[in-house]
Write an enzyme that holds these catalytic residues in place. Structure first.
Site: not given
Length: 171
Positions: A46, A51, A94-95, A136-137, A140
């Protein structure tokens, strides 16, 4: 398609509130393609536009397993319209916080209203990994990170570690 550089903690951009998308056009679709390319390259499941430094309410997800056909999904202006009282716990990563994982408890099932990559309104009822990934996304897009769900002590340790790493890279 272009692989974009990822924004990494402690960059304050990650805490920005993303703005709603006014219209779906070819530029936005190109951004979605770049986001998917960036997510696959990372590799991740994701990615929110913030991000890669774009404060717009869009995210991409692909929870297909290795060896399975890719199933990219684009969510424009996603909004959780319903969530279950039942909870589930997943180990999240997380990236933007590379190589750090923690167990996070979230609603087990969510209903999400969004526009697809063609601007058509959709609703998805998600459970399991998809429900966790969507939450989660979407977090963000609201400037919330998964580490906000862990203890203050652990969160401060993670932020300190990434702040130190960012300073040593800047030298």
């Amino acid at each position: 398609m272009t692989i974009k550089p990822l924004i990494i903690l402690p960059d304050p951009v990650l805490r920005q509130l993303s703005k709603p998308i006014e219209r779906v056009d070819s530029d936005l679709q190109r951004l979605a393609d770049d986001m998917l390319e960036t997510m696959y390259d990372a590799p991740g499941i994701g990615l929110a536009a913030i991000q890669i430094g774009v404060p717009r309410r869009m995210l991409v997800i692909d929870i297909s397993r290795e060896g399975e056909e890719k199933q990219p999904q684009v969510f424009i202006n996603p909004e959780i319209v319903k969530s279950s009282d039942e909870r589930s716990v997943y180990e999240e990563g997380c990236l933007s916080i590379p190589d750090y994982y923690a167990e996070v408890e979230r609603p087990a099932v969510v209903s999400v209203k969004y526009l697809d990559r063609n601007g058509k309104e959709q609703t998805v009822e998600a459970d399991g990994l998809l429900a966790t990934c969507l939450q989660h996304e979407i977090d963000h897009l609201n400037g919330v990170l998964f580490i906000d769900y862990i203890s203050r002590l652990k969160r401060e340790m993670v932020i300190k570690k990434f702040t130190k790493a960012a300073k040593s890279k800047a030298l």
